[in-house]
Design an enzyme around this catalytic site. Sequence first.
Site, short mmCIF file in Angstrom:
data_model
loop_
_atom_site.label_atom_id
_atom_site.label_comp_id
_atom_site.label_asym_id
_atom_site.label_seq_id
_atom_site.Cartn_x
_atom_site.Cartn_y
_atom_site.Cartn_z
N GLU A 1 40.13 26.97 33.37
CA GLU A 1 40.67 25.92 32.50
C GLU A 1 40.65 24.57 33.19
OE1 GLU A 1 44.56 26.74 30.98
OE2 GLU A 1 43.97 28.74 30.31
N CYS B 1 49.75 26.27 32.39
CA CYS B 1 48.77 26.78 33.34
C CYS B 1 48.24 28.18 33.02
CB CYS B 1 49.44 26.79 34.70
SG CYS B 1 50.66 25.48 34.88
N1 SAH Z 1 47.87 26.55 43.81
C1 SAH Z 1 48.27 25.18 43.77
C2 SAH Z 1 47.80 24.40 42.57
C3 SAH Z 1 47.83 25.03 41.21
S1 SAH Z 1 49.18 24.93 40.14
C4 SAH Z 1 49.77 25.07 43.93
O1 SAH Z 1 50.44 26.09 43.97
O2 SAH Z 1 50.27 23.96 44.06
C5 SAH Z 1 49.76 23.30 39.97
C6 SAH Z 1 51.28 23.25 39.82
O3 SAH Z 1 51.74 23.91 38.61
C7 SAH Z 1 52.01 23.95 40.97
O4 SAH Z 1 53.11 23.18 41.38
C8 SAH Z 1 52.48 25.23 40.31
O5 SAH Z 1 53.53 25.80 41.02
C9 SAH Z 1 52.84 24.73 38.92
N2 SAH Z 1 52.99 25.77 37.92
C10 SAH Z 1 52.40 26.99 37.85
N3 SAH Z 1 52.82 27.67 36.77
C11 SAH Z 1 53.70 26.87 36.12
C12 SAH Z 1 54.47 27.00 34.95
N4 SAH Z 1 54.43 28.10 34.21
N5 SAH Z 1 55.26 25.98 34.60
C13 SAH Z 1 55.30 24.83 35.34
N6 SAH Z 1 54.59 24.65 36.46
C14 SAH Z 1 53.80 25.66 36.86
#
Ligand code: SAH
Length: 341
Positions: free
Chosen positions: A90, A330
């Site tokens: 995505e 996400c």
């Molecule tokens: N792996 C990296 C980048 C990907 S996710 C990381 O962990 O930072 C980007 C951001 O979205 C991260 O802060 C992650 O923790 C957050 N994230 C993932 N799932 C989420 C959700 N369901 N709601 C809100 N933020 C989420």
Amino acid sequence: MSHEVLQDYDIAELKTMLADMDEPSYRAVQIFSKLAAGVGVSDMTDLPKTLRSKLIERFVTEPVRIDDCLESKDGSKKFLFALHDGNIVEGVFMPHNYGNTACLSTQVGCRMGCAFCASGIDGKIRDLTAGEILAEAVQAAVYTGKRLDNVVLMGSGEPLDNYDNTAKFIRLINSREGVGLGQRNISLSTCGLCDGIYRLADDGFTVTLSVSLHATTDENRRKIMPVANKYSIADIVRAAKYYFEKTGRRIIYEYALIKDNMSYFDVKRLAEITSGYSSHVNLIMLNKVREKDVTGCTAAEAERFRDRIEKAGVSVTVRRSMGADIEGACGQLRRRRLYND
Ligand code: SAH
């Protein structure tokens, strides 16, 4: 057929490859620039037809295709990028008043296993190559007809778990002959792989570093982020300070608001974690993932928590959420497509 992706080549590598094919080296910049502008090899009319055919024969020249796009009322667009091997990742395009931002994926799936995140549910399928990540950005720009001003590596995957390809991607998109995006306009988000943070700093990168903190004690962090078993918050703070000292760049902490991480003590500890160097806390409203049992908070609760953190002397904002009407969250759109529900 080879599965080598043409977009993985930088200009020097293109020159070597062209020399092997007895082609003049000046074609390297032509090819690199056209690919960065989203021109297909068959449409590169400034190249001889024979060279175009050779490239198409030998390489994957269109590694990423937009398979689907959902458009939000707020102007953001969510893409399903189909990769050349049939995998799907995505991406999101977000028009902001300070410019257009693309959110890109760095891996198909993810092996970090955070409790609230949809990307890791089936583990990691594979890494994306540098050229594939670049092609996501290029396709987003071509599709929208808009210039990209910022790129955030916040789609599926953990960029520092795919260090070499992510590092090469930054160099490729940074390249003046191509997209020419400055490192200040690139944000790399990590769940806190400290070795990778040191490596980024030592390799001379100056991208904005975002660290997904999401808890203020190791014990609480371990409950939602398995990576906390490997690196403590103290490790993260040490690495973040190192990155700040090397690059002068303000460290961004991402903090998803979960019912259990919004106490008085969390406010105090956030102030401690972020003090003594340039940092900022970005509060994120949790996107509900159907398969996950983690509870978020209301917008009013988020604002109250923000006020308390600000009073404790921390630079803090609540991240503006976009695309709520198009499954902005996400990894969820991909799952619907894969499992057809
Ligand atoms: N792996 C990296 C980048 C990907 S996710 C990381 O962990 O930072 C980007 C951001 O979205 C991260 O802060 C992650 O923790 C957050 N994230 C993932 N799932 C989420 C959700 N369901 N709601 C809100 N933020 C989420």
